[in-house]
Design a protein around this motif. Structure first.
Motif, PDB file in Angstrom:
ATOM      1  N   ILE A   6      28.335  53.348  37.229  1.00 20.78           N
ATOM      2  CA  ILE A   6      29.533  52.905  37.940  1.00 20.78           C
ATOM      3  C   ILE A   6      29.148  52.326  39.296  1.00 20.78           C
ATOM      4  CG2 ILE A   6      31.667  53.673  39.051  1.00 20.78           C
ATOM      5  CD1 ILE A   6      31.850  55.817  36.833  1.00 20.78           C
ATOM      6  N   LEU A   7      29.673  51.150  39.554  1.00 23.53           N
ATOM      7  CA  LEU A   7      29.548  50.529  40.871  1.00 23.53           C
ATOM      8  C   LEU A   7      30.960  50.347  41.412  1.00 23.53           C
ATOM      9  CD1 LEU A   7      28.074  48.996  43.174  1.00 23.53           C
ATOM     10  CD2 LEU A   7      28.352  46.917  41.792  1.00 23.53           C
ATOM     11  N   ASP A   8      31.279  51.087  42.467  1.00 21.84           N
ATOM     12  CA  ASP A   8      32.569  50.914  43.127  1.00 21.84           C
ATOM     13  C   ASP A   8      32.402  49.847  44.205  1.00 21.84           C
ATOM     14  OD1 ASP A   8      34.090  52.739  41.688  1.00 21.84           O
ATOM     15  OD2 ASP A   8      33.580  54.413  43.000  1.00 21.84           O
ATOM     16  N   VAL A   9      33.286  48.857  44.158  1.00 16.09           N
ATOM     17  CA  VAL A   9      33.279  47.796  45.166  1.00 16.09           C
ATOM     18  C   VAL A   9      34.541  47.972  46.003  1.00 16.09           C
ATOM     19  CG1 VAL A   9      33.254  45.317  45.595  1.00 16.09           C
ATOM     20  CG2 VAL A   9      32.053  46.236  43.599  1.00 16.09           C
ATOM     21  N   TRP A  10      34.361  48.466  47.228  1.00 12.19           N
ATOM     22  CA  TRP A  10      35.477  48.649  48.154  1.00 12.19           C
ATOM     23  C   TRP A  10      35.749  47.284  48.768  1.00 12.19           C
ATOM     24  CZ3 TRP A  10      37.832  53.336  48.168  1.00 12.19           C
ATOM     25  CH2 TRP A  10      37.149  54.356  47.498  1.00 12.19           C
ATOM     26  N   CYS A  11      36.937  46.815  48.526  1.00 10.10           N
ATOM     27  CA  CYS A  11      37.253  45.419  48.786  1.00 10.10           C
ATOM     28  C   CYS A  11      38.625  45.304  49.444  1.00 10.10           C
ATOM     29  CB  CYS A  11      37.245  44.695  47.436  1.00 10.10           C
ATOM     30  SG  CYS A  11      37.516  42.933  47.531  1.00 10.10           S
ATOM     31  N   GLU A  12      38.787  44.207  50.140  1.00 10.53           N
ATOM     32  CA  GLU A  12      40.077  43.890  50.757  1.00 10.53           C
ATOM     33  C   GLU A  12      40.351  42.438  50.430  1.00 10.53           C
ATOM     34  OE1 GLU A  12      41.766  42.012  53.392  1.00 10.53           O
ATOM     35  OE2 GLU A  12      41.587  43.388  55.075  1.00 10.53           O
ATOM     36  N   ILE A  38      31.867  47.885  36.930  1.00 10.67           N
ATOM     37  CA  ILE A  38      32.213  47.469  38.293  1.00 10.67           C
ATOM     38  C   ILE A  38      33.698  47.714  38.510  1.00 10.67           C
ATOM     39  CG2 ILE A  38      32.220  45.566  39.947  1.00 10.67           C
ATOM     40  CD1 ILE A  38      29.951  44.288  38.302  1.00 10.67           C
ATOM     41  N   ARG A  39      33.986  48.633  39.432  1.00 14.62           N
ATOM     42  CA  ARG A  39      35.371  49.012  39.688  1.00 14.62           C
ATOM     43  C   ARG A  39      35.828  48.497  41.048  1.00 14.62           C
ATOM     44  NH1 ARG A  39      35.474  55.415  38.312  1.00 14.62           N
ATOM     45  NH2 ARG A  39      34.602  55.411  40.414  1.00 14.62           N
ATOM     46  N   LEU A  40      36.960  47.818  41.033  1.00 17.43           N
ATOM     47  CA  LEU A  40      37.583  47.343  42.271  1.00 17.43           C
ATOM     48  C   LEU A  40      38.285  48.510  42.930  1.00 17.43           C
ATOM     49  CD1 LEU A  40      38.496  44.967  44.103  1.00 17.43           C
ATOM     50  CD2 LEU A  40      40.478  44.740  42.596  1.00 17.43           C
ATOM     51  N   ARG A  41      37.900  48.798  44.171  1.00 22.82           N
ATOM     52  CA  ARG A  41      38.539  49.857  44.940  1.00 22.82           C
ATOM     53  C   ARG A  41      39.153  49.211  46.181  1.00 22.82           C
ATOM     54  NH1 ARG A  41      36.616  54.897  43.479  1.00 22.82           N
ATOM     55  NH2 ARG A  41      38.553  55.573  44.443  1.00 22.82           N
ATOM     56  N   HIS A  42      40.319  49.690  46.558  1.00 25.78           N
ATOM     57  CA  HIS A  42      41.062  49.039  47.635  1.00 25.78           C
ATOM     58  C   HIS A  42      40.802  49.679  48.988  1.00 25.78           C
ATOM     59  CE1 HIS A  42      43.158  46.812  44.587  1.00 25.78           C
ATOM     60  NE2 HIS A  42      43.439  47.928  43.968  1.00 25.78           N
ATOM     61  N   ALA A 118      45.370  56.240  47.785  1.00 33.35           N
ATOM     62  CA  ALA A 118      44.316  57.155  47.333  1.00 33.35           C
ATOM     63  C   ALA A 118      42.942  56.512  47.477  1.00 33.35           C
ATOM     64  CB  ALA A 118      44.562  57.571  45.883  1.00 33.35           C
ATOM     65  N   ASP A 119      42.833  55.227  47.110  1.00 30.82           N
ATOM     66  CA  ASP A 119      41.559  54.521  47.285  1.00 30.82           C
ATOM     67  C   ASP A 119      41.159  54.505  48.754  1.00 30.82           C
ATOM     68  OD1 ASP A 119      41.093  53.930  44.631  1.00 30.82           O
ATOM     69  OD2 ASP A 119      41.292  51.762  44.846  1.00 30.82           O
ATOM     70  N   GLN A 120      42.119  54.167  49.608  1.00 34.06           N
ATOM     71  CA  GLN A 120      41.823  54.062  51.031  1.00 34.06           C
ATOM     72  C   GLN A 120      41.395  55.422  51.596  1.00 34.06           C
ATOM     73  OE1 GLN A 120      44.974  52.327  53.430  1.00 34.06           O
ATOM     74  NE2 GLN A 120      43.411  51.190  54.546  1.00 34.06           N
ATOM     75  N   ALA A 121      42.090  56.478  51.197  1.00 33.49           N
ATOM     76  CA  ALA A 121      41.745  57.824  51.662  1.00 33.49           C
ATOM     77  C   ALA A 121      40.359  58.235  51.180  1.00 33.49           C
ATOM     78  CB  ALA A 121      42.799  58.828  51.189  1.00 33.49           C
ATOM     79  N   GLU A 122      40.054  57.947  49.918  1.00 32.26           N
ATOM     80  CA  GLU A 122      38.729  58.278  49.393  1.00 32.26           C
ATOM     81  C   GLU A 122      37.661  57.479  50.121  1.00 32.26           C
ATOM     82  OE1 GLU A 122      36.063  57.939  45.341  1.00 32.26           O
ATOM     83  OE2 GLU A 122      38.239  58.071  45.099  1.00 32.26           O
ATOM     84  N   GLY A 123      37.944  56.201  50.351  1.00 32.82           N
ATOM     85  CA  GLY A 123      36.991  55.367  51.081  1.00 32.82           C
ATOM     86  C   GLY A 123      36.689  55.938  52.456  1.00 32.82           C
ATOM     87  N   LYS A 124      37.744  56.289  53.177  1.00 32.53           N
ATOM     88  CA  LYS A 124      37.542  56.877  54.517  1.00 32.53           C
ATOM     89  C   LYS A 124      36.731  58.164  54.422  1.00 32.53           C
ATOM     90  CE  LYS A 124      41.565  54.851  56.767  1.00 32.53           C
ATOM     91  NZ  LYS A 124      42.941  55.047  57.211  1.00 32.53           N
ATOM     92  N   ALA A 125      37.026  58.979  53.406  1.00 25.07           N
ATOM     93  CA  ALA A 125      36.342  60.267  53.247  1.00 25.07           C
ATOM     94  C   ALA A 125      34.846  60.105  53.004  1.00 25.07           C
ATOM     95  CB  ALA A 125      36.978  61.059  52.103  1.00 25.07           C
ATOM     96  N   ILE A 126      34.444  59.013  52.346  1.00 26.35           N
ATOM     97  CA  ILE A 126      33.009  58.822  52.068  1.00 26.35           C
ATOM     98  C   ILE A 126      32.343  57.903  53.089  1.00 26.35           C
ATOM     99  CG2 ILE A 126      33.260  59.323  49.604  1.00 26.35           C
ATOM    100  CD1 ILE A 126      32.946  56.262  49.120  1.00 26.35           C
TER     101      ILE A 126
END
Length: 171
Positions: A6-12, A38-42, A118-126
């Motif tokens: 899995i590749l998470d791509v945190w994107c805007e 490849i997963r799009l994460r917000h 949820a994506d944004q919160a997870e992103g901030k957490a990591i």
């Protein structure tokens, strides 16, 4: 040997750097196919007024089976999105043959807000602070400052994980 990684791509979707990163995403998709998920994460940023709505619209596109094509089409129009706002999101949906009325309703009723939050919160957490940011095998690679060498690093990690080698650290 692992079947897929899995590749998470945190994107805007209003971020010019994320548009540039699409070349890497396409190259990774071409090289690995189904072996790299490849997963799009917000990660909408406050400085971009329409990024939160764009993230919600992208989730509606996922519901309609066109997540990545929609995200790529919106990224190709970041300047137009900045200028015209949400009508661009509906234009892209129309161009891809998606249900535009459903997009409009989704943006009004906020049905995808929880996924984006949820994506944004997870992103901030990591530790995601900007976009694009890649996460693969527990390793965070920040492409917001510079994307030089990032694809090579992602490939190095993906190759190791697909070969079944242990990660450098088990974080």
């Amino acid at each position: 040997m692992t079947d897929s990684v899995i590749l998470d791509v945190w994107c805007e979707l209003q971020c010019p750097d994320c548009l540039t990163a699409l070349d890497d995403v396409r190259a990774l998709r071409a090289r690995y196919g189904d072996r790299l998920d490849i997963r799009l994460r917000h990660f909408p940023l406050e400085k971009h007024r329409h990024s939160f709505a764009a993230a919600q619209a992208a989730e509606e596109a996922v519901e309609q089976g066109q997540g990545w094509p929609y995200a790529e089409a919106v990224l190709a129009r970041t300047a137009e999105l900045a200028g015209r706002g949400e009508p661009v999101l509906l234009d892209v949906a129309r161009e891809l043959g998606l249900d535009v009325e459903e997009f409009d309703t989704a943006l009004i009723d906020g049905r995808h807000i929880l996924i984006v939050d949820a994506d944004q919160a997870e992103g901030k957490a990591i530790g995601v602070t900007g976009t694009p940011t890649y996460v693969i095998g527990g390793e965070r690679l920040d492409g917001g400052a510079s994307q030089d060498g990032l694809r090579a690093r992602v490939e190095e990690i993906a190759d190791r994980l697909l070969a079944g080698a242990p990660a450098d650290d088990a974080s």
